[in-house]
Scaffold this motif. Sequence first.
Motif, short mmCIF file in Angstrom:
data_model
loop_
_atom_site.label_atom_id
_atom_site.label_comp_id
_atom_site.label_asym_id
_atom_site.label_seq_id
_atom_site.Cartn_x
_atom_site.Cartn_y
_atom_site.Cartn_z
N ILE A 192 0.81 -1.17 -0.01
CA ILE A 192 -0.16 -0.09 0.03
C ILE A 192 0.91 1.08 -0.13
CG2 ILE A 192 -1.76 1.30 1.31
CD1 ILE A 192 -2.74 -1.22 2.35
N HIS A 193 0.51 2.27 -0.90
CA HIS A 193 1.39 3.44 -1.02
C HIS A 193 0.31 4.51 -1.15
CE1 HIS A 193 4.92 0.96 -1.99
NE2 HIS A 193 4.21 0.32 -2.85
N ARG A 194 0.57 5.75 -0.57
CA ARG A 194 0.12 7.06 -0.56
C ARG A 194 0.72 8.16 -1.49
NH1 ARG A 194 -4.81 6.03 2.62
NH2 ARG A 194 -4.20 4.24 4.14
N LEU A 195 -0.59 8.76 -2.20
CA LEU A 195 -0.18 9.53 -3.04
C LEU A 195 -0.86 10.91 -2.71
CD1 LEU A 195 -0.35 7.52 -6.27
CD2 LEU A 195 1.76 8.32 -5.27
N ASP A 196 -0.14 12.17 -2.80
CA ASP A 196 -0.72 13.38 -2.37
C ASP A 196 -0.95 14.34 -3.44
OD1 ASP A 196 -1.56 15.83 -1.45
OD2 ASP A 196 0.21 16.07 0.07
N LEU A 197 -2.21 14.22 -3.81
CA LEU A 197 -2.20 14.81 -5.08
C LEU A 197 -2.37 16.37 -5.22
CD1 LEU A 197 -5.06 12.52 -7.03
CD2 LEU A 197 -2.54 12.26 -6.96
N THR A 198 -2.18 16.90 -4.03
CA THR A 198 -2.32 18.28 -3.98
C THR A 198 -0.95 18.84 -4.07
OG1 THR A 198 -2.09 18.17 -1.53
CG2 THR A 198 -4.46 18.18 -2.32
N LYS A 199 0.14 18.00 -3.98
CA LYS A 199 1.62 18.49 -4.28
C LYS A 199 2.18 18.01 -5.64
CE LYS A 199 2.32 18.15 0.68
NZ LYS A 199 3.18 17.70 1.75
N THR A 232 4.35 14.79 -6.44
CA THR A 232 3.82 13.55 -6.38
C THR A 232 4.24 13.09 -8.01
OG1 THR A 232 1.83 13.94 -5.20
CG2 THR A 232 1.60 12.23 -6.96
N LEU A 233 4.50 14.13 -8.98
CA LEU A 233 4.86 13.75 -10.25
C LEU A 233 6.22 12.95 -10.19
CD1 LEU A 233 3.83 16.99 -12.10
CD2 LEU A 233 2.57 14.74 -11.90
N ASN A 234 7.16 13.13 -9.00
CA ASN A 234 8.16 12.35 -9.13
C ASN A 234 8.32 11.05 -8.43
OD1 ASN A 234 9.78 14.35 -10.46
ND2 ASN A 234 9.83 15.54 -8.49
#
Length: 228
Positions: free
Chosen positions: A167-174, A177-179
């Motif tokens: 399980i991994h978490r992504l913050d789409l407000t930052k 995240t593209l990296n």
Amino acid sequence: MQPDSSQISTLYEQYVPKIQPSDILTIVVTAADPKVTVPFNPVNSISNGNMTQQVDMAFRPTYTVDNNGNIMLPMLGEIHVAGLTRLEAIEKIRAELSKYIKDPGVNMNFNNFRVSVLGEVAHPGSFVLPYERVTVLEALSMAGDLTIRGVRSDVMLIREVGGKKEIHRLDLTKQNTLNSPYYYLAQNDVIYVEPNKAQINNSKLGANTNIIISIASLIITVISVLTR
């Protein structure tokens, strides 16, 4: 994604999906002389009344990667492809074909590259893609984007690696995240968008309201019966 000081340096080549057991691969062998490829491209026979009709399946031969990571190709036999990228597998098969064909070509694609998007999106579901280059943003777009109730700062990505779930978490407000190494998806990835607190509270309120209404209805019914 809010702009910040992050430098966008993600390269797809760094995170190309690897072939896994149970993957279904479409593989077509080509050459300058099509006749020499016949033994390497399957042909099916179907019965049509009293006639046997040859149906050329050279454009759609598929092979399932077994639990040991191998595929069985005509003439070439068993070839281990698990853990390789699509291009690496192509080169490996071309090297084997070179023993029989001069300058062979190999076309290979995933036939079951599937990603699933669940939770607070407009159209949750599973999507089968004819290509393996897909990002988390593209997957969310296919699902109709996040609803206004979705938590954008903590999107969950579930990925199977070596038979185990991660399980991994992504913050789409930052923008950073593209990296992320999980910005590009692998086959069978699952994206889950959690509901925000307001939506969770509304769900609890809705459930409690139904209970209250049921209890109130019961009380009113009992009183009605007793006062007759």
